[in-house]
Design a protein around this motif. Structure first.
Motif, short mmCIF file in Angstrom:
data_model
loop_
_atom_site.label_atom_id
_atom_site.label_comp_id
_atom_site.label_asym_id
_atom_site.label_seq_id
_atom_site.Cartn_x
_atom_site.Cartn_y
_atom_site.Cartn_z
N ARG A 53 0.60 -1.20 0.21
CA ARG A 53 0.34 -0.22 -0.06
C ARG A 53 0.46 1.42 -0.04
N GLY A 54 1.99 0.71 -0.07
CA GLY A 54 2.80 1.99 -0.05
C GLY A 54 3.17 3.19 1.17
N ALA A 129 4.94 9.56 0.40
CA ALA A 129 6.34 9.51 0.48
C ALA A 129 7.26 10.57 1.39
N MET A 130 8.26 11.38 1.81
CA MET A 130 8.66 12.36 2.30
C MET A 130 9.48 12.80 1.27
N ILE A 131 8.94 13.94 0.92
CA ILE A 131 10.26 14.63 -0.51
C ILE A 131 10.94 15.94 0.38
N ASP A 144 10.50 7.29 0.65
CA ASP A 144 9.50 5.57 0.81
C ASP A 144 9.90 4.66 1.42
N VAL A 145 8.75 3.93 1.40
CA VAL A 145 8.41 2.54 2.35
C VAL A 145 9.26 1.74 1.82
N PHE A 169 8.77 -7.13 9.62
CA PHE A 169 7.79 -5.49 9.48
C PHE A 169 6.68 -4.96 8.49
N ILE A 170 7.18 -6.31 6.83
CA ILE A 170 6.86 -6.19 5.90
C ILE A 170 5.36 -6.97 5.68
N ARG A 171 4.23 -5.97 4.70
CA ARG A 171 3.23 -6.05 4.57
C ARG A 171 2.70 -5.79 3.66
#
Length: 171
Positions: A53-54, A129-131, A144-145, A169-171
């Motif tokens: 889902r990002g 994201a954080m840009i 980003d993730v 921790f990954i889904r």
């Protein structure tokens, strides 16, 4: 429905496509190696890296005063301050222990921890994201993730937990 039925678990199988639930028993870890360094005296502790889902959820821990980052969010961010306080240069509010912060999509701000704060810990859910930008909005980089996942994998490998440690921790 009887009281007895209320206490019965769901009797059917869960959808086979559904990802496994995630329970993190030690959100504030006892093992310091779980904290992934961002820069000197700044770390994040992953809780969920949702590659499908990002977005990601993490604790951000800061043990110094100063400007952490100026960044823009293309999607909303949720935060809950567990310890200490922080603020944005662009706003007149301070997020203190117990505060919930909702950051709107499109917002650009500069995160600051002031000198009187010994330690700040905040739970963030970052969507998209954080840009990272300069004061005029010129893009300097991003997270980003997937970049967060790569940072975790490299850090856990380097500190002896193994690159696979992040898989939980990954889904």
């Amino acid at each position: 429905m009887s009281d007895a039925e209320k206490w019965q678990p769901y009797r059917h199988p869960q959808p086979p496509e559904a990802a496994a639930e995630l329970v993190v028993p030690d959100v504030v870890p006892k093992d310091e190696r779980v904290w992934v360094p961002v820069e000197p005296n700044v770390w994040f502790r992953p809780l969920l890296l949702c590659v499908s889902r990002g977005y990601w959820c993490n604790l951000l821990r800061v043990r110094r005063a100063g400007v952490l980052s100026r960044h823009r969010h293309p999607q909303p961010v949720h935060g809950y301050v567990l310890k200490g306080e922080w603020r944005y240069l662009e706003h007149d509010w301070v997020a203190r222990e117990g505060s919930y912060v909702y950051e709107t999509a499109g917002e650009t701000h500069t995160l600051v921890v002031d000198p009187h704060v010994e330690e700040m810990v905040t739970l963030f859910q970052v969507n998209g994201a954080m840009i990272y930008v300069d004061p005029d909005g010129k893009v300097m980089g991003y997270d980003d993730v997937f970049t967060r996942l790569a940072k975790c994998r490299a850090h856990y490998e380097a500190v002896g937990l193994g690159g696979g440690f992040v898989e939980q921790f990954i889904r």
